[in-house]
Design an enzyme around this catalytic site. Structure first.
Site, mmCIF file in Angstrom:
data_model
loop_
_atom_site.group_PDB
_atom_site.id
_atom_site.type_symbol
_atom_site.label_atom_id
_atom_site.label_comp_id
_atom_site.label_asym_id
_atom_site.label_seq_id
_atom_site.Cartn_x
_atom_site.Cartn_y
_atom_site.Cartn_z
ATOM 1 N N LEU A 1 0.835 -1.211 0.000
ATOM 2 C CA LEU A 1 0.000 0.000 0.000
ATOM 3 C C LEU A 1 0.867 1.258 0.000
ATOM 4 O O LEU A 1 0.354 2.370 -0.064
ATOM 5 C CB LEU A 1 -0.918 0.014 1.220
ATOM 6 N N GLU B 1 8.691 2.168 11.165
ATOM 7 C CA GLU B 1 7.781 1.468 10.261
ATOM 8 C C GLU B 1 7.903 -0.031 10.514
ATOM 9 O O GLU B 1 9.004 -0.588 10.450
ATOM 10 C CB GLU B 1 8.157 1.782 8.797
ATOM 11 N N CYS C 1 28.853 -0.695 -11.663
ATOM 12 C CA CYS C 1 29.400 -1.915 -11.060
ATOM 13 C C CYS C 1 29.597 -3.002 -12.124
ATOM 14 O O CYS C 1 30.493 -2.876 -12.939
ATOM 15 C CB CYS C 1 28.536 -2.359 -9.886
ATOM 16 N N HIS D 1 28.233 2.294 -6.510
ATOM 17 C CA HIS D 1 26.793 2.438 -6.775
ATOM 18 C C HIS D 1 26.336 3.871 -6.511
ATOM 19 O O HIS D 1 25.812 4.165 -5.433
ATOM 20 C CB HIS D 1 26.001 1.479 -5.884
ATOM 21 N N GLU E 1 23.790 5.364 -7.538
ATOM 22 C CA GLU E 1 22.331 5.468 -7.372
ATOM 23 C C GLU E 1 21.922 5.472 -5.898
ATOM 24 O O GLU E 1 20.881 6.028 -5.543
ATOM 25 C CB GLU E 1 21.618 4.343 -8.137
#
Ligand code: GLN
Length: 548
Positions: A22, A146, A387, A512, A514
């Site tokens: 959700l 969470e 990578c 990495h 990102e």
């Protein structure tokens, strides 16, 4: 650190019900951002109910990407959302799994630290969970926790019990419970149904947890009647029933939607905290550029986990950030590397504006990636290798430019030219996990390179998750043929970034990037790559040039 000395840390719990997916991670991160933009210091924690000691061992096909933190923790991809929204780096204290909790308790038991007591879920497991939740006490104004999964799952019970106990110990001035549910629209009945929400709240209450705020995910706006009904049946104040309507374009709009509904104001009011001004203008501009950009490019993301977009979550998000900064819509086509060969490559990649070859493990699809890289190298199309993508670029260059026909990575084939290989000292380590380079490492960048142009700095730090490295025995051959080694570990021993001379934009990185791209600010290499793709030399543009 809290600006207010007397401020005691508040704990915001976020659980989910009815069904998974959700968007609990996004909802949590959005609330975190709003509290932060009201001037509070915020951190976030994900409690994962699975038994794996870390998600690093889980298949990306099933669980999506493994998110690596600066301190080398392999964590759930929700940590990525938290970092992207909050805009700073988290660490291994921000993600805990049931497996880690049990591991700790069992290790203590083996060391005799429980002094012969019967070791039980309550209090030993729950105390261990609470210890982890309280680990940020005094350090932040807010800790948002969470809890993974949905209420009623057997696995998440100890986490909910810890939440109940913390509610009791700290009281309603320091804890608050949010519950995310689903309010489906049933076509045949022509109305939305609140029953699943009622049941979900009932389950939560059976565990002794009363939700203070309900976040109701639905396809359309909820009428006042529906919210009143939910409030009455779930024993929640009417203004604390907050609808979460599907956003049509971007998840980065969720905080804006929450702000309109006053979600963080409700939280502050319930905790008796003064309201401060919400700084949301920069975020608004960032979202507006995502929603109506001036330009558009198409990028091919060549990889092997292409059936499940979550496997490349951070890369896809980094493109959204870099797109917004370049005022550009970035369409990303996920291309299965196994579909690429000499016959198909022009058809598949001819019209994209740039390609990114992504990270990965194992030999599947390697030849397709190498063919794709040869194509973009020869056609001067922007290329970004991450990578394994960088390693493939080195293999391609060795094979086709340096005349090392059998060039390969030691991961896939033992050949005379293992241009990518384990370092000597790694070869002695037999335990696979032990050889992985994980977490943030510094890198020194050569001036006058594309990397330097992007970062505008000589010293950077980026996150790693790999075993193999560029083999220094072949470094001089590669350089002699036109490869530029534009980034190294500070001791000069490991190549971190490669580029090509005489190419529009061809950059491969061993790390990495990102994982460090954040909303609003983006990542220098992604920003630079998208900028380059705006002037791509793809087939369409080549044909245009030929006509003129
Ligand atoms: N499989 C390669 C290595 O272990 C690349 C890993 C990656 O792309 N993250 O070095």
């Amino acid at each position: 650190m809290s600006k207010n000395e007397k401020f005691t840390t508040k704990y915001v719990f976020i659980t989910g019900g009815v069904l998974s997916s959700l968007g609990k991670g996004i909802a949590s991160a959005s609330l975190g951002l709003l509290l932060q933009q009201r001037g509070f210091s915020v951190t976030m924690m994900k409690l994962d109910p699975y038994i794996n000691v870390d998600p690093g061992t889980m298949n990306p096909f099933q669980h999506g990407e493994v998110f690596v933190t600066d301190d080398g923790a392999e964590t759930d991809l929700d940590l990525g959302h938290y970092e992207r929204f909050l805009g700073y780096s988290l660490n291994k204290k921000n993600n805990h799994t049931t497996g880690q909790v049990y591991f700790e308790v069992i290790t203590k038991e083996r060391k005799g630290q429980y002094l012969g007591k019967t070791v039980q879920v309550i209090p030993h497991i729950t105390d261990e969970i609470k210890k982890r939740i309280f680990s940020f006490e005094g350090e932040f104004d807010f800790v948002l926790i969470e809890i993974g999964g949905t209420v009623g799952d057997i696995e998440s019970l100890p986490f909910l019990e810890a939440q109940r106990q913390i509610n009791l110990e700290l009281g309603s001035s320091r804890t608050i419970n949010l519950h995310l549910t689903y309010v489906p629209y049933i076509k045949s009945a022509g109305e939305v149904k609140t029953k699943p929400t009622q049941h979900s709240v009932k389950t939560l209450m059976e565990f002794g947890i009363r939700p203070d705020i309900l976040l109701c995910r639905s396809e359309s706006k909820l009428s006042r009647d529906v919210r009143q009904k939910i409030a009455l049946f779930c024993s929640v104040e009417e203004n604390s029933v907050v609808e979460v309507v599907d956003v049509d374009t971007t998840i980065y709009e969720v905080p804006i939607m929450f702000a309109k509904r006053g979600l963080e104001e409700i939280v502050l009011k319930k905790l008796n905290l003064p309201e401060s001004k919400l700084e949301i203008e920069t975020w608004n501009k960032f979202v507006n550029r995502i929603k109506s950009p001036k330009h558009e490019v198409t990028i091919a993301l060549v990889g092997k986990y292409t059936k499940y977009r979550d496997s490349y979550k951070s890369i896809l998000e980094a493109f959204i950030h870099a797109g917004s900064i370049n005022n550009t819509r970035v369409n990303v086509e996920l291309i299965n590397a196994e579909s690429i060969n000499e016959e198909t490559v022009d058809e598949i990649l001819g019209n994209v504006n740039g390609i990114l070859v992504g990270p990965g493990f194992g030999h599947r699809g390697i030849e397709g990636k190498i063919t794709a890289i040869k194509y973009v190298r020869e056609h001067n199309i922007p290329f970004f290798g991450i990578c394994l993508g960088m390693q493939c670029a080195v293999i391609e260059f060795a094979r086709n430019v340096c005349n090392m026909a059998d060039a390969n990575s030691g991961e896939f084939d033992k050949s005379e030219h293992n241009v990518i290989d384990l370092m000597e000292e790694q070869k002695k380590v037999t335990n696979k996990g032990g050889t992985m380079r994980l977490g943030a490492y510094p890198c020194t960048i050569e001036s006058g390179t594309k990397a330097f142009q992007a970062y505008k700095s000589k010293d950077i730090s980026e996150r790693h998750r790999h075993r193999y490295e560029l083999n220094n025995n072949f470094k001089q051959d590669l350089i002699a043929s036109g490869m530029i080694m534009s980034g190294h570990s500070p001791d000069g021993n490991l190549v971190e970034i490669v580029e090509l001379k005489n190419h529009h934009w061809f950059v491969g990185v061993q790390f990495h990037p990102e994982l460090k791209s954040r909303a609003v600010t983006g990542h220098p290499l992604f920003i630079s790559f998208i900028k380059a793709t705006l002037q791509s030399n793809n087939k369409t543009n080549r044909n245009k040039k030929a006509e003129n």
